[in-house]
Design an enzyme around this catalytic site. Structure first.
Site, PDB file in Angstrom:
ATOM      1  N   THR A  50       0.873  -1.136   0.020  1.00  0.00           N
ATOM      2  CA  THR A  50      -0.019  -0.217   0.062  1.00  0.00           C
ATOM      3  C   THR A  50       0.855   1.244   0.174  1.00  0.00           C
ATOM      4  O   THR A  50       2.112   0.961  -0.137  1.00  0.00           O
ATOM      5  CB  THR A  50      -1.059  -0.011   1.223  1.00  0.00           C
ATOM      6  OG1 THR A  50       0.155   0.286   2.337  1.00  0.00           O
ATOM      7  CG2 THR A  50      -1.385  -1.360   1.608  1.00  0.00           C
ATOM      8  N   CYS A  51       0.266   2.466   0.014  1.00  0.00           N
ATOM      9  CA  CYS A  51       1.223   3.614   0.136  1.00  0.00           C
ATOM     10  C   CYS A  51       1.941   3.848   1.104  1.00  0.00           C
ATOM     11  O   CYS A  51       3.005   4.429   1.192  1.00  0.00           O
ATOM     12  CB  CYS A  51       0.177   4.916   0.034  1.00  0.00           C
ATOM     13  SG  CYS A  51      -1.105   4.700  -0.910  1.00  0.00           S
ATOM     14  N   SER A 110      -2.294   2.201  11.506  1.00  0.00           N
ATOM     15  CA  SER A 110      -2.526   3.036  10.557  1.00  0.00           C
ATOM     16  C   SER A 110      -1.638   4.433  10.700  1.00  0.00           C
ATOM     17  O   SER A 110      -1.570   4.674  11.943  1.00  0.00           O
ATOM     18  CB  SER A 110      -3.788   3.094   9.796  1.00  0.00           C
ATOM     19  OG  SER A 110      -4.067   1.889   9.376  1.00  0.00           O
ATOM     20  N   GLN A 121      -7.564  -3.253   1.432  1.00  0.00           N
ATOM     21  CA  GLN A 121      -6.226  -3.399   0.684  1.00  0.00           C
ATOM     22  C   GLN A 121      -5.766  -5.116   1.166  1.00  0.00           C
ATOM     23  O   GLN A 121      -5.184  -5.620   0.230  1.00  0.00           O
ATOM     24  CB  GLN A 121      -5.327  -2.340   1.162  1.00  0.00           C
ATOM     25  CG  GLN A 121      -5.596  -1.026   0.349  1.00  0.00           C
ATOM     26  CD  GLN A 121      -4.898   0.276   1.074  1.00  0.00           C
ATOM     27  OE1 GLN A 121      -4.538   0.038   2.218  1.00  0.00           O
ATOM     28  NE2 GLN A 121      -4.759   1.169   0.513  1.00  0.00           N
ATOM     29  N   ALA A 191      -1.145   9.893  -2.074  1.00  0.00           N
ATOM     30  CA  ALA A 191      -2.578   8.886  -2.032  1.00  0.00           C
ATOM     31  C   ALA A 191      -2.442   8.263  -0.757  1.00  0.00           C
ATOM     32  O   ALA A 191      -2.790   7.050  -0.679  1.00  0.00           O
ATOM     33  CB  ALA A 191      -2.312   8.157  -3.283  1.00  0.00           C
ATOM     34  N   GLY A 192      -2.359   8.725   0.116  1.00  0.00           N
ATOM     35  CA  GLY A 192      -2.261   8.139   1.786  1.00  0.00           C
ATOM     36  C   GLY A 192      -3.879   7.396   1.794  1.00  0.00           C
ATOM     37  O   GLY A 192      -4.780   7.767   1.156  1.00  0.00           O
ATOM     38  N   CYS A 195      -6.850   9.897   2.514  1.00  0.00           N
ATOM     39  CA  CYS A 195      -7.139  10.762   1.556  1.00  0.00           C
ATOM     40  C   CYS A 195      -8.558  10.562   0.762  1.00  0.00           C
ATOM     41  O   CYS A 195      -9.359  11.192   0.587  1.00  0.00           O
ATOM     42  CB  CYS A 195      -5.962  10.929   0.343  1.00  0.00           C
ATOM     43  SG  CYS A 195      -4.825  11.888   0.872  1.00  0.00           S
TER      44      CYS A 195
END
Lengths: 423, 276
Positions: A50-51, A110, A121, A191-192, A195
């Protein structure tokens, strides 16, 4: 005994530059999974990218060897020398991995605690690995358990509300500044995971257009597509500050990406039309000084949470509750995992059948008191060898399969078939 | 003197409306805002009657002494508030407008209310035209002033991240700025017409369009202030905070032009000289 291994890096351990280089694009993930599963000591594997984090999950017998293989895999796939990334990696084994994945799934780990994207995700990463047949019984069980733990945390604590209320507050604030959101434009930088949620709420509130800027062009495109928006190259984003009204930033860059001087210049060019910055990144993306400029409003994630009246005490309390749930579930899972060891299983299988044999033999013998000592011994021998003969093949199979990870599957089934857990 | 009776009724209703609005400001009960609006509205109707009665009794527009002027200004401010409230639903502005109107009318109440026969120089249809435009312009600027004050408060709250119940009740910055803009674009032409008609009337009455008496000078200063604000707003993009501050400063100039000049400085417009 097969053990679960994890090596990975996230927003806390690795700078953005490395995270970007290391990430696995989703469309190529199947390919990477195939390569991952070709590692000699690995029996199951999964990639989460992921980001904010990249993690390799694996099942292996020899955990020492596989750690090195995984490290090299990670560096090699991205043409980086291993030393360049080695000190950003965390390596977890066994119970630690279980705890980690449960915490990640429940969004305790997170950047914005409670943000709901990570579970999706994780589910996608699992589905891809499952389809590519790189997961087996252990990872399957681990991930299914992780999903249900996440669900439990979500329903039993208020952690999940937090992200939602933060997004809600962001929309309320935007309305305080702009009146209504119809016709407004929003720029997403980075692109957290958070967001997307905030942007979702804003578009639902009437925002006309979403512009996405990301260092990784594909990510910008992907996110823009979701909102029917427009993707722009990362270097271009300061220009679009002239047209948008709301900016959500979550790049995870170690330094500020927007400084006061730049924003001062921009607000003049905008003819002082107000601009609302929402900085969700940790560490901050936008210089807090920016808030002192007229017609600029800057809220970071702490401000938003404060406004959302998620007070600190309550936050800590709910986090503790979530950690408790995770701890309980980790223990349960580990107990199950240990029970999959093949030799104790064989022993308890033998024991159980021998008990049955002995009990039934006793019944028969007591109804036949006329039998001689010799005859009794013969019956004893007969029943014994029947049990042994019948168990010979299953036990051989269990011992054989124990050499690969499929073994746990048979162990699991045998335990279920013979109800071996109920002592 | 039926107008005096209605005047007293108006005062009581404005007082009650102000109390209701201030309670609303403190406790934020929607019901009290509704009560405040109702009381202020009834007060406004009674105020209309007061003015009509006084007009009938005196035979001229009741704006020739300080009592009448204060009362008329108060009436115009409340009227402007309702016009803007109809469009923007800004209950909380009532909490600023009603004390202002109340203050003016209390002051008016302390002054001699007797109807004075109009001196020949003022007997002209220019009297209602000039004064009505001037007062309406000033009243609209009072609304701009209130929206400016509200803007600064709201801006402070949002900036310092204290978006509590007060911020919730205040209109959005956008709406407050729009009120500022609207009141500017309505108030400025009214003020301009007020000054121009006054000037024409001066030519008839005193034989000169402009004689630089203090009232005229200060009107000019006020007019220039608002002209500057309008220009900056349209050409340079001064909006929001700067516009809000300007609206507050401008209203200060208006109050001085209206009251300070009359009470402190001698001149052709001075009530102190003519009608004390």
């Amino acid at each position: 005994m097969y053990e679960v291994i994890l090596i990975g890096l996230n927003h806390r351990t690795a700078p953005l530059e490395i995270r970007e280089r290391i990430s696995f694009p989703e469309e190529d993930l199947t390919l990477y999974l195939k390569r991952l599963s070709n590692l000699p000591s690995l029996t199951e594997g999964l990639i989460l990218s992921t980001c904010n984090r990249v993690e390799l999950y694996g099942i292996a017998k020899n955990s020492e060897g596989v750690v090195n293989e995984l490290k090299e895999f990670l560096a090699h796939q991205h043409n980086l020398p291993l030393p360049a990334i080695e000190n950003t990696l965390y390596i977890l084994k066994g119970e630690e991995v279980v705890r980690h994945i449960f915490r990640v799934a429940s969004s305790i780990d997170s950047m914005v605690v409670g943000e709901p994207q990570i579970l999706g995700q994780l589910k996608r990463a699992y589905r891809l690995a499952h389809t590519a047949r790189t997961t087996g019984i252990l990872l399957n069980k681990l991930f299914h358990k992780a999903f249900s733990v996440a669900k439990r945390v979500r329903t039993e604590t208020s952690i999940g509300n937090r992200a939602v209320s933060v997004s809600f507050v962001a929309v309320e604030l935007a309305k305080k500044i702009f009146g209504h959101l119809e016709g407004r434009e929003v720029l997403i930088i980075g692109a957290g995971e958070m967001c997307e949620l905030a942007a979702q709420y804003l578009t639902r509130g009437g925002v006309k257009k979403v512009i996405v800027s990301n260092r990784t062009w594909e990510r910008a495109l992907n996110l823009a597509e979701k909102f029917n928006g427009e993707a722009i190259p990362f270097t271009e984003f300061p220009n679009s500050l002239l047209r948008v009204d709301i900016v959500i930033s979550s790049t995870g860059s170690p330094d500020f990406i927007l400084r006061k001087e730049v924003v001062s210049r921009i607000i003049k060019e905008r003819k002082h039309r107000p601009l609302f910055f929402i900085d969700i990144a940790v560490p901050r993306d936008i210089d807090p000084q920016v808030n002192s400029i007229d017609n600029i409003y800057l809220y970071d994630i702490d401000d938003l949470q404060e406004v959302a009246e998620v007070n600190v005490k309550n936050r800590q309390q709910e986090a503790r509750k979530a950690e408790d749930i995770v701890a309980i579930e980790v223990e349960k899972f580990c107990r199950w995992h240990q029970s999959l060891d093949v030799f104790p299983t064989i022993v308890s299988l033998l024991q159980k059948l021998d008990e049955i044999r002995a009990k039934e033999l006793q019944k028969t013998l007591s109804s036949l008191p006329q039998l001689s000592e010799k005859e009794r011994a013969a019956l004893e021998k007969l029943t014994n060898s029947i049990v042994k003969k019948m168990l010979h093949d299953p036990i051989t199979l269990l011992k054989q399969t124990n050499k690969d990870s499929e073994g746990v599957l048979y162990v699991d089934i045998v335990k279920k078939l013979f109800k071996l857990d109920e002592e | 003197m039926i107008n005096v009776f209605f005047f007293k009724v108006t005062l009581v209703l404005y007082l009650a409306g102000t109390v209701a609005y201030l309670i609303y400001l403190l406790f934020m009960h929607e019901r009290t805002a509704w009560a405040g609006r109702l009381l202020l509205g009834l007060g406004f109707l009674s105020h209309c009657l007061t003015l009509v009665m006084r007009y009938i009794e005196a035979g001229h527009t009741p704006v020739v002494n300080l009592h009448e002027s204060l009362s008329f200004f108060s009436w115009a401010i409340v009227g402007s508030f309702f016009i803007f409230h109809y469009r923007y639903r800004v209950d909380i502005m009532g909490a600023l407008i009603s004390p202002l109107a109340l203050l003016l009318i209390i002051w008016a109440a302390t002054l001699p209310k007797a109807v004075i026969p109009l001196p020949p120089s003022l007997r002209s249809y220019w009297l209602p035209i000039h004064t009505t435009f001037a007062f309406l312009g000033n009243a609209i600027f009072a609304v701009a002033f209130c929206s400016g004050v509200m803007y600064l408060i709201q801006e402070r709250l949002v900036k310092s991240k204290r978006v509590g119940p007060l911020s919730k009740r205040l209109p959005s910055l956008e709406v407050l700025d729009e009120i500022n803009y609207r009141s500017l674009t309505i108030g400025f032409p009214l003020l301009t017409i007020g000054i121009v008609t006054g000037s024409i009337w001066a030519e008839y009455a005193w034989g000169s369009y402009w004689s630089w008496d203090p009232k005229e000078t200060w009107s000019m200063i006020t007019w220039l202030l608002y002209a500057a604000l309008l220009h900056q707003r349209l050409a340079v993009g001064w909006r929001r905070k700067k516009a809000a501050i300007m609206a507050i400063v401008g209203f200060g100039a208006i109050l001085f032009t209206f009251l300070g000049v009359n009470l402190l400085l001698e001149g052709l417009h001075s009530y102190s000289e003519w009608f004390r």
